[in-house]
Design an enzyme around this catalytic site. Structure first.
Site, PDB file in Angstrom:
ATOM      1  N   ARG A  63       0.829  -1.205   0.000  1.00  0.00           N
ATOM      2  CA  ARG A  63       0.000   0.000   0.000  1.00  0.00           C
ATOM      3  C   ARG A  63       0.868   1.262   0.000  1.00  0.00           C
ATOM      4  O   ARG A  63       0.415   2.347  -0.363  1.00  0.00           O
ATOM      5  CB  ARG A  63      -0.970   0.003   1.185  1.00  0.00           C
ATOM      6  N   TYR A 116     -15.988  16.983 -15.368  1.00  0.00           N
ATOM      7  CA  TYR A 116     -16.460  15.596 -15.378  1.00  0.00           C
ATOM      8  C   TYR A 116     -17.607  15.457 -14.357  1.00  0.00           C
ATOM      9  O   TYR A 116     -17.509  15.961 -13.234  1.00  0.00           O
ATOM     10  CB  TYR A 116     -15.281  14.691 -15.009  1.00  0.00           C
ATOM     11  N   ASP A 188      -7.476  19.114 -14.564  1.00  0.00           N
ATOM     12  CA  ASP A 188      -7.677  17.748 -15.056  1.00  0.00           C
ATOM     13  C   ASP A 188      -7.393  17.809 -16.561  1.00  0.00           C
ATOM     14  O   ASP A 188      -8.175  18.339 -17.342  1.00  0.00           O
ATOM     15  CB  ASP A 188      -9.112  17.292 -14.776  1.00  0.00           C
ATOM     16  N   LYS A 213      -7.541   6.676 -19.967  1.00  0.00           N
ATOM     17  CA  LYS A 213      -7.782   7.198 -21.303  1.00  0.00           C
ATOM     18  C   LYS A 213      -6.503   7.111 -22.155  1.00  0.00           C
ATOM     19  O   LYS A 213      -6.043   6.036 -22.422  1.00  0.00           O
ATOM     20  CB  LYS A 213      -8.338   8.627 -21.189  1.00  0.00           C
TER      21      LYS A 213
END
Ligand SMILES: *Cc1c(COP(=O)(O)O)cnc(C)c1O
Length: 398
Positions: A63, A116, A188, A213
């Site tokens: 982690r 978004y 973004d 993407k």
């Protein structure tokens, strides 16, 4: 890539291939291995002591980091021109973890109206539960953005180009906003990619990507990245130590593999999208085309001045009823219908029925999501084939 003294800065095509790769050539392999492990063992108590007293940098537990993750982070940092990068398990984790890592109760966020959908939901529904309010401003209205700034504004958040109308940020205007408040400017940049625009070079504080993407580029993984100064990225990294949302080593490998060809793909997608946008603009069955590479686009001049290419997404209004639009979609032979973008496969989507099906017609129309709106995300097929498919399907409409 290792910067040897006196060596000239390499191009983004070269950085895409070699960035982040050089320290992990186990067995002299040319590629970075997938270190598929949950933990990292210590040789002895001396090593534990060296590690905990920070005399030794090494890995401890999955982690908190993994060599494959670190290599992928270094590659992305080189592409974006950032001091550091943190990978997370999807783009939304990058958005929400970044905000939660820096915001405090009583802070204020300014966000643009065509961000978004889930990012807007996060700011509108979830942040207020923690005493953090936001003001939504019209994308492109920098006067309104200035007016929205308050003493307690901690974040100004925008995307570019935006979905689905491909509005483009004016980074010069944002530099002016930057001077007017003490918080962070977060962009973004998923649709732009570091090939077309690098907002950090314009003085923005953090850049976020959904690596699902273009950077991953093959429609086979989800991932997110936050990039900027080591100090800021470390704040998000510390938060991630607590909340998790790590990108697993296998996905980190997929991301590295995809990113090696990202500049080639985006360069090609820029040109395909331009060709398809011009074709659609002259098509009798198309009412309007939205693409920043077209002089008819509201932000063409800004994009021309501030971007290297205009991106791989084209949106348009079909000239027809909802029934005719459905007929068009059903007549497509090679284009797949589906959300997301940036992969090798082209994808076409009908936002009204795919993304906004929960909204009423009135709500949708207020957001500009008309029945006639189609978004086409170019893959790497030959654009001539895509245009032929669009043309035959448009011909079947009436
Ligand atoms: C897809 C996308 C996101 C969310 O990313 P996920 O990887 O799906 O979580 C955020 N911002 C933009 C601009 C996107 O296109």
């Amino acid at each position: 890539m290792k910067k040897k003294q006196g060596k000239v800065e390499s191009s983004i095509f070269t950085r895409a291939v070699h960035g982040g790769e050089d320290h992990f050539k186990y067995a002299d392999a040319i590629t970075t291995p997938i270190v598929q492990t949950s933990t990292f063992v210590f040789k002895n108590s001396k090593e534990i002591k060296q590690y905990t007293s920070k005399k030794l940098t090494r890995y401890e537990y999955g982690r908190y980091g993994n060599p494959t993750q670190r290599a992928a982070e270094k590659k992305l940092a080189e592409l974006e021109g950032a001091q550091d990068c943190l990978l997370l398990d999807c783009g939304m984790s990058a958005v929400t973890s970044t905000m939660l890592a820096v915001l405090e109760k009583g802070d204020h966020v300014v966000i643009t109206d065509d961000a978004y959908g889930q990012t807007l939901n996060f700011c509108g529904i979830h942040l207020p539960r923690f005493g953090i309010n936001s003001t939504v401003v019209k994308m492109g209205d920098y006067g309104q953005m200035k007016k929205a700034l308050r003493k307690n504004t901690k974040i100004v958040f925008s995307e570019s180009p935006t979905n689905p109308y491909l509005n483009v940020i004016d980074l010069e205007a944002m530099q002016d906003i930057r001077k007017r408040f003490r918080g962070l400017m977060i962009i973004d940049s998923t649709f732009a990619t570091p090939f077309n625009q690098r907002p950090l070079e314009w003085g923005m504080d953090l850049v976020i990507h959904s690596t699902t993407k273009y950077l991953g580029g093959h429609n086979d993984m989800l991932g997110g990245a936050v990039l900027g100064s080591t100090e800021l990225v470390d704040r998000v990294r510390e938060y991630q130590r607590v909340t998790g949302s790590i990108l697993d080593p296998h996905c980190c490998y997929l991301l590295m593999r995809g990113a090696k060809t990202f500049a080639l793909r985006v360069d090609y997608q820029n040109r395909s999208a331009q060709a398809v946008a011009e074709f659609l603009e002259s098509h009798p069955k198309i009412r309007k085309v939205f693409y920043p590479g077209l002089p008819s686009h509201a932000h063409h001049e800004i994009a021309k001045a501030q971007m290297k290419g205009y991106g791989g997404v084209v949106s348009f209004w079909v000239d027809g009823s909802l029934k005719q639009v459905n007929k068009f979609l059903d007549s497509l032979q090679s284009l797949h219908i589906g959300p997301t973008l940036g992969g090798v496969e082209s994808l076409i989507t009908h936002p009204a029925t795919v993304t906004y099906y929960r909204n009423t017609r009135k709500e949708r129309y207020a957001l500009g999501i008309t029945d006639q709106l189609i978004r086409l995300a170019l893959g790497i097929e030959d654009p001539a084939d895509i245009m032929a498919d669009l043309d035959q399907a448009l011909g079947k409409m009436s």
